[in-house]
Design a protein around this motif. Structure first.
Motif, PDB file in Angstrom:
ATOM      1  N   GLN A  28       0.821  -1.223   0.000  1.00 26.26           N
ATOM      2  CA  GLN A  28       0.000   0.000   0.000  1.00 26.26           C
ATOM      3  C   GLN A  28       0.852   1.269   0.000  1.00 26.26           C
ATOM      4  N   ASN A  29       2.168   1.105  -0.083  1.00 26.61           N
ATOM      5  CA  ASN A  29       3.091   2.250  -0.104  1.00 26.61           C
ATOM      6  C   ASN A  29       2.893   3.182   1.099  1.00 26.61           C
ATOM      7  N   LEU A  30       2.843   2.558   2.287  1.00 28.78           N
ATOM      8  CA  LEU A  30       2.597   3.350   3.499  1.00 28.78           C
ATOM      9  C   LEU A  30       3.875   3.721   4.232  1.00 28.78           C
ATOM     10  N   VAL A  31       5.009   3.127   3.820  1.00 30.82           N
ATOM     11  CA  VAL A  31       6.265   3.375   4.542  1.00 30.82           C
ATOM     12  C   VAL A  31       7.407   3.621   3.558  1.00 30.82           C
ATOM     13  N   GLY A  32       8.359   4.493   3.995  1.00 32.50           N
ATOM     14  CA  GLY A  32       9.548   4.722   3.169  1.00 32.50           C
ATOM     15  C   GLY A  32      10.450   3.505   3.205  1.00 32.50           C
ATOM     16  N   SER A  33      10.734   3.008   4.429  1.00 33.37           N
ATOM     17  CA  SER A  33      11.547   1.793   4.548  1.00 33.37           C
ATOM     18  C   SER A  33      11.114   0.993   5.767  1.00 33.37           C
ATOM     19  N   ILE A  34      11.457  -0.294   5.724  1.00 28.73           N
ATOM     20  CA  ILE A  34      11.103  -1.188   6.838  1.00 28.73           C
ATOM     21  C   ILE A  34      12.380  -1.816   7.379  1.00 28.73           C
ATOM     22  N   VAL A  35      12.560  -1.691   8.700  1.00 26.89           N
ATOM     23  CA  VAL A  35      13.660  -2.394   9.356  1.00 26.89           C
ATOM     24  C   VAL A  35      13.024  -3.415  10.288  1.00 26.89           C
ATOM     25  N   ALA A  36      13.561  -4.641  10.285  1.00 26.86           N
ATOM     26  CA  ALA A  36      12.932  -5.704  11.067  1.00 26.86           C
ATOM     27  C   ALA A  36      13.959  -6.439  11.901  1.00 26.86           C
ATOM     28  N   THR A  37      13.470  -7.049  12.970  1.00 31.72           N
ATOM     29  CA  THR A  37      14.310  -7.936  13.754  1.00 31.72           C
ATOM     30  C   THR A  37      13.443  -9.029  14.362  1.00 31.72           C
ATOM     31  N   ALA A  38      14.089 -10.109  14.779  1.00 32.10           N
ATOM     32  CA  ALA A  38      13.393 -11.195  15.473  1.00 32.10           C
ATOM     33  C   ALA A  38      14.371 -11.761  16.488  1.00 32.10           C
ATOM     34  N   ARG A  39      13.872 -12.610  17.359  1.00 31.38           N
ATOM     35  CA  ARG A  39      14.727 -13.122  18.437  1.00 31.38           C
ATOM     36  C   ARG A  39      15.814 -14.038  17.892  1.00 31.38           C
ATOM     37  N   SER A  40      15.468 -14.923  16.979  1.00 28.47           N
ATOM     38  CA  SER A  40      16.445 -15.928  16.527  1.00 28.47           C
ATOM     39  C   SER A  40      17.084 -15.541  15.190  1.00 28.47           C
ATOM     40  N   ALA A  41      18.343 -15.996  15.031  1.00 28.59           N
ATOM     41  CA  ALA A  41      19.060 -15.741  13.778  1.00 28.59           C
ATOM     42  C   ALA A  41      18.329 -16.436  12.623  1.00 28.59           C
ATOM     43  N   LYS A  42      17.693 -17.576  12.926  1.00 24.93           N
ATOM     44  CA  LYS A  42      16.997 -18.344  11.877  1.00 24.93           C
ATOM     45  C   LYS A  42      15.857 -17.505  11.263  1.00 24.93           C
ATOM     46  N   THR A  43      15.055 -16.896  12.136  1.00 20.71           N
ATOM     47  CA  THR A  43      13.945 -16.076  11.622  1.00 20.71           C
ATOM     48  C   THR A  43      14.478 -14.850  10.895  1.00 20.71           C
ATOM     49  N   ARG A  44      15.519 -14.228  11.454  1.00 25.01           N
ATOM     50  CA  ARG A  44      16.065 -13.025  10.797  1.00 25.01           C
ATOM     51  C   ARG A  44      16.573 -13.379   9.386  1.00 25.01           C
ATOM     52  N   ARG A  45      17.214 -14.548   9.288  1.00 26.37           N
ATOM     53  CA  ARG A  45      17.720 -14.997   7.976  1.00 26.37           C
ATOM     54  C   ARG A  45      16.559 -15.216   7.000  1.00 26.37           C
ATOM     55  N   ARG A  46      15.495 -15.813   7.515  1.00 22.80           N
ATOM     56  CA  ARG A  46      14.340 -16.115   6.647  1.00 22.80           C
ATOM     57  C   ARG A  46      13.674 -14.817   6.147  1.00 22.80           C
ATOM     58  N   VAL A  47      13.637 -13.816   7.039  1.00 22.24           N
ATOM     59  CA  VAL A  47      13.036 -12.529   6.644  1.00 22.24           C
ATOM     60  C   VAL A  47      13.868 -11.902   5.527  1.00 22.24           C
ATOM     61  N   MET A  48      15.179 -12.059   5.633  1.00 24.68           N
ATOM     62  CA  MET A  48      16.055 -11.527   4.569  1.00 24.68           C
ATOM     63  C   MET A  48      15.794 -12.261   3.255  1.00 24.68           C
ATOM     64  N   GLU A  49      15.693 -13.593   3.344  1.00 23.98           N
ATOM     65  CA  GLU A  49      15.447 -14.392   2.126  1.00 23.98           C
ATOM     66  C   GLU A  49      14.126 -13.995   1.477  1.00 23.98           C
ATOM     67  N   LEU A  50      13.115 -13.761   2.321  1.00 28.62           N
ATOM     68  CA  LEU A  50      11.797 -13.413   1.780  1.00 28.62           C
ATOM     69  C   LEU A  50      11.778 -11.994   1.203  1.00 28.62           C
ATOM     70  N   GLY A  51      12.721 -11.162   1.654  1.00 30.04           N
ATOM     71  CA  GLY A  51      12.813  -9.792   1.138  1.00 30.04           C
ATOM     72  C   GLY A  51      11.651  -8.910   1.545  1.00 30.04           C
ATOM     73  N   ILE A  52      11.077  -9.174   2.731  1.00 32.00           N
ATOM     74  CA  ILE A  52       9.905  -8.372   3.124  1.00 32.00           C
ATOM     75  C   ILE A  52      10.296  -7.140   3.936  1.00 32.00           C
ATOM     76  N   ALA A  53      11.595  -6.989   4.255  1.00 29.60           N
ATOM     77  CA  ALA A  53      12.069  -5.772   4.944  1.00 29.60           C
ATOM     78  C   ALA A  53      13.254  -5.233   4.166  1.00 29.60           C
ATOM     79  N   ASP A  54      13.481  -3.905   4.273  1.00 29.24           N
ATOM     80  CA  ASP A  54      14.635  -3.323   3.573  1.00 29.24           C
ATOM     81  C   ASP A  54      15.925  -3.641   4.319  1.00 29.24           C
ATOM     82  N   GLN A  55      15.788  -3.811   5.633  1.00 31.44           N
ATOM     83  CA  GLN A  55      16.960  -4.040   6.467  1.00 31.44           C
ATOM     84  C   GLN A  55      16.568  -4.992   7.592  1.00 31.44           C
ATOM     85  N   VAL A  56      17.446  -5.948   7.909  1.00 29.72           N
ATOM     86  CA  VAL A  56      17.208  -6.833   9.055  1.00 29.72           C
ATOM     87  C   VAL A  56      18.391  -6.669   9.998  1.00 29.72           C
ATOM     88  N   VAL A  57      18.096  -6.339  11.246  1.00 25.97           N
ATOM     89  CA  VAL A  57      19.188  -6.097  12.209  1.00 25.97           C
ATOM     90  C   VAL A  57      19.112  -7.129  13.338  1.00 25.97           C
TER      91      VAL A  57
END
Ligand code: NAP
Length: 325
Positions: A28-57
């Protein structure tokens, strides 16, 4: 309502709800950029693979740096400790929100850790499925569903309006109410039904362990008699639901007390063969279902919209075929 746009959205937790927000906000073009994080490295890696955030920290603190909207999308029992982690790193003027299914306890746990320079506007999108994790999310999850905001008294009105605009941009209808009222309403519409589903599925499982009464294969084979609809609800995430029952103890116990009294009435009606009581209740409950369909919260499709196999194209055997065939 006009959709509100944010410069930088920080999502803490990218499971079903967090990843659906990310997908919908992008769509819906509601945000300029999305930064995401999760508790486990596994989920953070998966979010990167899916490309649903601009940045994963890697940390919650790093995620909120410079964000003008922060949404905490984690089990409610974790919200207090996460607020403590992010509090010192929040940008002045940021809106901090959550998506927890219980509001009073989450507000009590989070508020003390948030600086006065940010606007805390708790929220609960009443939408979901029994699936978890970043793969489970989808951009359409909130369309036509309700999102309830429970801003504490004295919250900056413009911040509430901006968050309302964000959720309506994701497709949701937005309502506001007190946290305490929210917890009572959800106790009866969501928490109690889950408790009943968990109970009945557990009962069937225990019963089928005792092979002399009902076997496990019979429970599975004949599940379409109603049981399978409970199993979908009872497949919901155990951590999330453990936290909900602990956090909304007062609301759930109040509703459970009423439920137990009503169940006792029905038990008695069955014992004394009081068919009128049963018939009168079942007539009223049928109206409730019709009301839910009428306000667009479910489809009228029989079998709750499940795809059905088509019948064989071969002609029906007599006596079912008509005389003309
Ligand atoms: P989920 O799919 O299990 O995702 C939870 C996410 O939170 C995961 O990414 C998890 O990371 C992360 N997380 C947990 N603890 C964390 C911490 N301390 N720091 C950072 N990240 C953390 O859960 P969900 O269904 O999206 O539910 C999230 C919230 O939404 C819950 O409060 C729930 O009450 C509410 N809600 C759920 C529904 C629903 O139907 N599911 C509907 C409305 C509201 P890891 O994967 O690395 O553990």
């Amino acid at each position: 309502m006009t959709a509100a746009r944010f410069r930088r959205l920080a999502l803490i937790g990218v499971g079903l709800i967090g990843s659906s927000i990310a997908r919908a906000a992008r769509a819906q073009n509601l945000v300029g950029s999305i930064v995401a994080t999760a508790r486990s490295a596994k989920t953070r890696r998966r979010v990167m693979e899916l490309g649903i955030a601009d940045q994963v920290v890697d940390t919650n603190a790093a995620a909120v740096e410079g964000a003008d909207l922060v949404i905490v999308c984690i089990p409610v029992g974790e919200c207090g400790s996460v607020a403590r982690e992010i509090g010192p790193h929040l940008a002045p003027g940021a809106i901090v929100s959550d998506v927890g299914s219980v509001k009073a306890q989450v507000m009590h746990d989070m508020a003390p850790h948030l600086p006065a320079s940010v606007h805390f506007v708790p929220a609960h999108p009443v939408a979901g499925t029994e699936h978890s994790g970043p793969d489970a999310g989808f951009a359409e999850l909130f369309i036509g569903r309700w999102c309830i905001l429970t801003p504490p008294e004295g919250t900056y009105a413009a911040a509430v309006e901006r968050l309302k605009g964000f959720w309506s941009g994701l497709g949701a209808n937005v309502d506001t109410m007190s946290a305490e009222h929210h917890d009572l309403v959800l106790a009866v519409t969501s928490h109690l039904p889950h408790l009943i589903a968990y109970t009945i599925v557990g009962t069937a499982n225990d019963l089928s362990a005792d092979l002399s009464t009902v076997t496990r294969s019979e429970v599975l084979q004949y599940s379409a008699g109603g049981f399978r609809d409970f199993t979908r609800i009872a497949a919901s995430d155990p951590t999330m639901w453990r936290d909900i029952f602990l956090a909304n103890k007062a609301g759930i116990l109040e509703m459970l007390d009423r439920f137990n009294r009503d169940l006792a009435k029905l038990t008695r009606a069955i014992k004394v063969a009081d068919g009128d009581t049963l018939f009168e209740l079942f007539t009223r409950t049928r109206e409730i279902r019709r009301g839910i369909v009428a306000v667009g919260q479910d489809s009228e499709a029989p079998d709750f919209g499940r795809p059905r196999p088509s019948l064989s194209p071969a002609p029906l055997p007599r006596p079912y075929a008509s005389e003309e065939e």
